[in-house]
Design an enzyme around this catalytic site. Sequence first.
Site, PDB file in Angstrom:
ATOM      1  N   ARG A  51       0.796  -1.223   0.000  1.00 45.37           N
ATOM      2  CA  ARG A  51       0.000   0.000   0.000  1.00 45.37           C
ATOM      3  C   ARG A  51       0.829   1.275   0.000  1.00 45.37           C
ATOM      4  O   ARG A  51       0.590   2.183  -0.796  1.00 45.37           O
ATOM      5  CB  ARG A  51      -0.933   0.068   1.223  1.00 45.37           C
ATOM      6  CG  ARG A  51      -2.242  -0.633   1.064  1.00 45.37           C
ATOM      7  CD  ARG A  51      -2.654  -1.217   2.392  1.00 45.37           C
ATOM      8  NE  ARG A  51      -1.685  -2.222   2.755  1.00 45.37           N
ATOM      9  CZ  ARG A  51      -1.740  -3.482   2.319  1.00 45.37           C
ATOM     10  NH1 ARG A  51      -2.754  -3.862   1.593  1.00 45.37           N
ATOM     11  NH2 ARG A  51      -0.815  -4.370   2.630  1.00 45.37           N
ATOM     12  N   THR A  52       1.780   1.362   0.924  1.00 49.48           N
ATOM     13  CA  THR A  52       2.461   2.645   1.098  1.00 49.48           C
ATOM     14  C   THR A  52       3.271   2.992  -0.146  1.00 49.48           C
ATOM     15  O   THR A  52       3.162   4.106  -0.684  1.00 49.48           O
ATOM     16  CB  THR A  52       3.358   2.604   2.354  1.00 49.48           C
ATOM     17  OG1 THR A  52       2.578   2.110   3.443  1.00 49.48           O
ATOM     18  CG2 THR A  52       3.896   3.977   2.682  1.00 49.48           C
ATOM     19  N   LYS A  80      25.778  -3.244  -0.318  1.00 48.26           N
ATOM     20  CA  LYS A  80      27.259  -3.203  -0.361  1.00 48.26           C
ATOM     21  C   LYS A  80      27.799  -2.418   0.824  1.00 48.26           C
ATOM     22  O   LYS A  80      28.992  -2.156   0.909  1.00 48.26           O
ATOM     23  CB  LYS A  80      27.714  -2.523  -1.652  1.00 48.26           C
ATOM     24  CG  LYS A  80      27.234  -3.173  -2.924  1.00 48.26           C
ATOM     25  CD  LYS A  80      27.733  -2.352  -4.117  1.00 48.26           C
ATOM     26  CE  LYS A  80      26.812  -2.470  -5.302  1.00 48.26           C
ATOM     27  NZ  LYS A  80      27.071  -1.409  -6.294  1.00 48.26           N
ATOM     28  N   ARG A 101      11.019   3.862   3.619  1.00 44.26           N
ATOM     29  CA  ARG A 101      10.663   2.884   4.662  1.00 44.26           C
ATOM     30  C   ARG A 101      11.920   2.114   5.025  1.00 44.26           C
ATOM     31  O   ARG A 101      12.707   1.738   4.137  1.00 44.26           O
ATOM     32  CB  ARG A 101       9.594   1.913   4.170  1.00 44.26           C
ATOM     33  CG  ARG A 101       9.388   0.756   5.147  1.00 44.26           C
ATOM     34  CD  ARG A 101       8.185  -0.071   4.815  1.00 44.26           C
ATOM     35  NE  ARG A 101       6.952   0.671   5.049  1.00 44.26           N
ATOM     36  CZ  ARG A 101       5.736   0.138   4.966  1.00 44.26           C
ATOM     37  NH1 ARG A 101       5.580  -1.137   4.654  1.00 44.26           N
ATOM     38  NH2 ARG A 101       4.666   0.875   5.187  1.00 44.26           N
ATOM     39  N   HIS A 129       4.588   5.763  11.661  1.00 46.33           N
ATOM     40  CA  HIS A 129       4.128   5.619  10.269  1.00 46.33           C
ATOM     41  C   HIS A 129       3.178   6.788   9.992  1.00 46.33           C
ATOM     42  O   HIS A 129       1.965   6.614   9.883  1.00 46.33           O
ATOM     43  CB  HIS A 129       3.424   4.270  10.118  1.00 46.33           C
ATOM     44  CG  HIS A 129       3.197   3.823   8.701  1.00 46.33           C
ATOM     45  ND1 HIS A 129       3.350   4.652   7.602  1.00 46.33           N
ATOM     46  CD2 HIS A 129       2.827   2.614   8.199  1.00 46.33           C
ATOM     47  CE1 HIS A 129       3.086   3.969   6.501  1.00 46.33           C
ATOM     48  NE2 HIS A 129       2.766   2.734   6.836  1.00 46.33           N
TER      49      HIS A 129
HETATM   50  N1   CP Z   1      -0.374  -0.061   5.818  1.00 46.31           N
HETATM   51  C1   CP Z   1       0.824  -0.304   5.279  1.00 46.31           C
HETATM   52  O1   CP Z   1       1.844   0.311   5.625  1.00 46.31           O
HETATM   53  O2   CP Z   1       0.811  -1.268   4.307  1.00 46.31           O
HETATM   54  P1   CP Z   1       2.072  -1.751   3.498  1.00 46.31           P
HETATM   55  O3   CP Z   1       3.026  -2.410   4.472  1.00 46.31           O
HETATM   56  O4   CP Z   1       1.569  -2.684   2.437  1.00 46.31           O
HETATM   57  O5   CP Z   1       2.740  -0.527   2.896  1.00 46.31           O
END
Ligand code: CP
Length: 304
Positions: A51-52, A80, A101, A129
């Site tokens: 999603r993100t 590396k 991320r 998040h």
């Molecule tokens: N909600 C969320 O962060 O989903 P993903 O891990 O798929 O990005």
Amino acid sequence: MRSLIDIKELSLEELDGLIATALDIIDNPQKYSEKCKGKKLATLFFEPSTRTRLSFEAAMYELGGNVLGFSEASSSSSAKGESVADTAKMISCYADIIAMRHPKEGAPLVASMNATIPVVNAGDGGHNHPTQTLADLLTIKRKKGRFENLTIGLCGDLKFGRTVHSLIAAMSRYKGIKFVLISPEELRIPSYVKTDVLDKNGIEYVETKDLCTAMPELDILYMTRIQKERFFNEEDYLRLKDSYILDLPKLDNAKKDLCIMHPLPRVNEISVKVDSDPRACYFEQALNGKYMRMALILMLLGIN
Ligand code: CP
């Protein structure tokens, strides 16, 4: 130049502004279709995501911009030994904004201190998040019409659940909020969240293991996954993984206008039979994430 690492960096006025922009994007997508023409988003994902990452990418494409990046650490030079700081400096030469991320808490903050372009924290370990919280806030706004006077049940992995930590930080700034924190003993909310956020803001909360008893008073039920990747030993994960499974009988005592949320991905914690209940909001929540990420990209790039 501004980044977004923690949801608390956004004032309530700025959150209102982002929500207003997202709602306008929903109503008038054409108006925004070339706003980011010539701009590039870099998605640096050192940890899996559906999603993100893809909603960030869809957001940039729908704003008329372009996207580059990687979806696993093994395909970047971090394999590396390149540092997050050096990676951020390099990507600043190639893109206009970064969504990162990383499994290590604080990595996007380090990136933001070394980049010369905005960095968005797209999830750092068990920490924060913030853009999931933007998706959550738009969902609450559209479903409940308000942020005040809500009883919010948070259920599952409250210890490592970064979406939960960010949502508590955001909602603790509104009046009349009560949290019901539903988890196994081992996955209770970290003490720093209690002292630095809940107690500091005078927020009412209770901790319980029992979802069914809590159900009747909830306006929002925010389910979360027990996250296998955050456990140090598999035995603990196997023991706790099915602690909560929301099914239709458990909703018998719930409010008729309950809003059931989940940041997704789900494993077993919500039965697929719940998906067709009108109270299930989690797929809409994921779509709302795209609109809020569009609004955020515009804000951080200074585009009106
Ligand atoms: N909600 C969320 O962060 O989903 P993903 O891990 O798929 O990005």
